[in-house]
Scaffold this active site. Structure first.
Site, PDB file in Angstrom:
ATOM      1  N   ARG A 226       0.848  -1.183   0.000  1.00 43.55           N
ATOM      2  CA  ARG A 226       0.000   0.000   0.000  1.00 43.55           C
ATOM      3  C   ARG A 226       0.888   1.238   0.000  1.00 43.55           C
ATOM      4  O   ARG A 226       1.972   1.236   0.604  1.00 43.55           O
ATOM      5  CB  ARG A 226      -0.893   0.024   1.253  1.00 43.55           C
ATOM      6  CG  ARG A 226      -2.048  -0.950   1.197  1.00 43.55           C
ATOM      7  CD  ARG A 226      -3.099  -0.494   0.186  1.00 43.55           C
ATOM      8  NE  ARG A 226      -4.289  -1.318   0.194  1.00 43.55           N
ATOM      9  CZ  ARG A 226      -4.591  -2.231  -0.740  1.00 43.55           C
ATOM     10  NH1 ARG A 226      -3.762  -2.453  -1.742  1.00 43.55           N
ATOM     11  NH2 ARG A 226      -5.719  -2.912  -0.668  1.00 43.55           N
ATOM     12  N   HIS A 274      -1.436   0.791  -9.832  1.00 46.96           N
ATOM     13  CA  HIS A 274      -2.082  -0.178  -8.929  1.00 46.96           C
ATOM     14  C   HIS A 274      -2.647  -1.369  -9.717  1.00 46.96           C
ATOM     15  O   HIS A 274      -3.854  -1.614  -9.713  1.00 46.96           O
ATOM     16  CB  HIS A 274      -3.189   0.500  -8.102  1.00 46.96           C
ATOM     17  CG  HIS A 274      -3.534  -0.260  -6.845  1.00 46.96           C
ATOM     18  ND1 HIS A 274      -3.825   0.356  -5.647  1.00 46.96           N
ATOM     19  CD2 HIS A 274      -3.635  -1.580  -6.605  1.00 46.96           C
ATOM     20  CE1 HIS A 274      -4.097  -0.565  -4.738  1.00 46.96           C
ATOM     21  NE2 HIS A 274      -3.991  -1.753  -5.302  1.00 46.96           N
TER      22      HIS A 274
HETATM   23  C1  GLV Z   1      -5.526  -4.676  -4.199  1.00 47.93           C
HETATM   24  O1  GLV Z   1      -4.746  -3.833  -3.912  1.00 47.93           O
HETATM   25  C2  GLV Z   1      -6.270  -5.469  -3.258  1.00 47.93           C
HETATM   26  O2  GLV Z   1      -6.256  -5.163  -2.056  1.00 47.93           O
HETATM   27  O3  GLV Z   1      -6.904  -6.445  -3.686  1.00 47.93           O
END
Ligand code: GLV
Length: 311
Positions: A226, A274
């Site tokens: 994260r 991401h």
């Molecule tokens: C992606 O970042 C998830 O938490 O699935």
């Protein structure tokens, strides 16, 4: 069962998820509009960034199933009832996707392809010495489902892999360390640091100037956990000083990464939007259906979040 879909899907995502969930849950009703069903008739909620209040006032809710692996936002959301079991997405397809991304990043760092791409832009022909995989030490922070899969994949590709977690773990072919006291030893030996920790009060901001300073000079960071694990200003300073050689970043404090953020144009930073391990609708729908079946039959649920531990 009535299953509420509390999701912020785009049209493309709806087109992917609705058929997958319908196929795996043929005997249940997927509720896209909460207002069409009485609140007391909703027993399960499938969530992906639910809107504020989306889960409020559902007296017979028995399961909140996240489509995401990371649940820190759900745990911080006062509208997600804390007495209802919360399950995060645990899907081998996602673990494998993460292992592919981590392997790509480590291979690229090891084989210097980020450096060679930079050199190509400069029209510069220069060869660097090339260590073998066995001479490259990689440290994986976090040995949950994804961290373990990543550590195993890297070890299978010949890297010298260490893994670190809050609680003792054992992984064949991987040196494992646990607890805060072992972090300095892990970092001192890590040429590549791969972050796969869950985001909790304890791990937020963990990758700061102090931690980065414990890595050997020229080490690289791969952050696929994260954004909030990393103090971005500290990372930028470490990149500027040359202490950190390259950062491969999939996650950021603010997403989408704001226009003009120094990471965008930084020559030593690789930015990804991401995408390291996006949830795969076809396989994740099977995971959801298995948990719904377990709930119906009173069997243990998979991926249940321990609220005290926060993951
Ligand atoms: C992606 O970042 C998830 O938490 O699935």
């Amino acid at each position: 069962m009535n299953i509420l879909l509390a999701v912020d899907f785009s049209a493309r995502e709806w087109a992917e998820w609705l058929p997958a969930l319908t196929r795996e849950l043929p005997n249940d009703t997927l509720v896209q509009e909460r207002s069409v069903v009485a609140p007391e008739d909703i027993e399960v909620a499938i969530v992906a960034n639910p809107a504020p209040g989306a889960l409020h006032g559902l007296p017979r809710l028995r399961l909140v199933q996240s489509l995401w692996a990371g649940v820190e936002k759900l745990l911080a959301d006062p509208n997600v009832p804390s007495h209802v079991p919360l399950a995060r997405m645990v899907d081998q397809a996602m673990n494998d996707a993460m292992a592919e991304t981590a392997l790509w990043a480590v291979l690229s760092l090891h084989r210097r392809t980020f450096d060679y791409a930079r050199q190509q832009r400069e029209g510069r022909w220069a060869r660097h010495s090339q260590p073998t995989a066995g001479e490259v030490s990689v440290a994986v922070l976090g040995l949950g489902q994804m961290g373990r899969t990543v550590a195993l994949r890297l070890a299978a590709n010949g890297y010298r892999v260490s893994g670190w977690s809050a609680h003792a773990a054992s992984i064949p072919g991987v040196r494992t360390l646990a607890g805060d006291a072992s972090l300095p030893a892990l970092l001192a030996d890590a040429q590549v640091l791969v972050n796969l920790l869950p985001l909790t009060a304890k791990t937020r901001g963990l990758i700061d100037a102090r931690l980065l300073a414990l890595l050997p000079r020229g080490a690289s960071l791969v952050n696929v956990g994260r954004g909030a694990h990393v103090v971005e200003a500290d990372l930028l300073a470490a990149l500027e000083s040359g202490h950190i050689g390259q950062a491969v970043l999939d996650v950021f404090a603010t997403e989408p990464l704001p226009a003009g953020h120094p990471f965008w144009a930084h020559p030593k930073v690789t930015v990804m939007p991401h995408v390291a391990a996006p949830t795969d609708a076809a396989s994740a729908a099977k995971v959801v259906a298995a948990n719904v079946a377990a709930l119906r039959e009173g069997r243990p649920l998979r991926g249940l979040v321990d609220r005290a531990r926060a993951y």
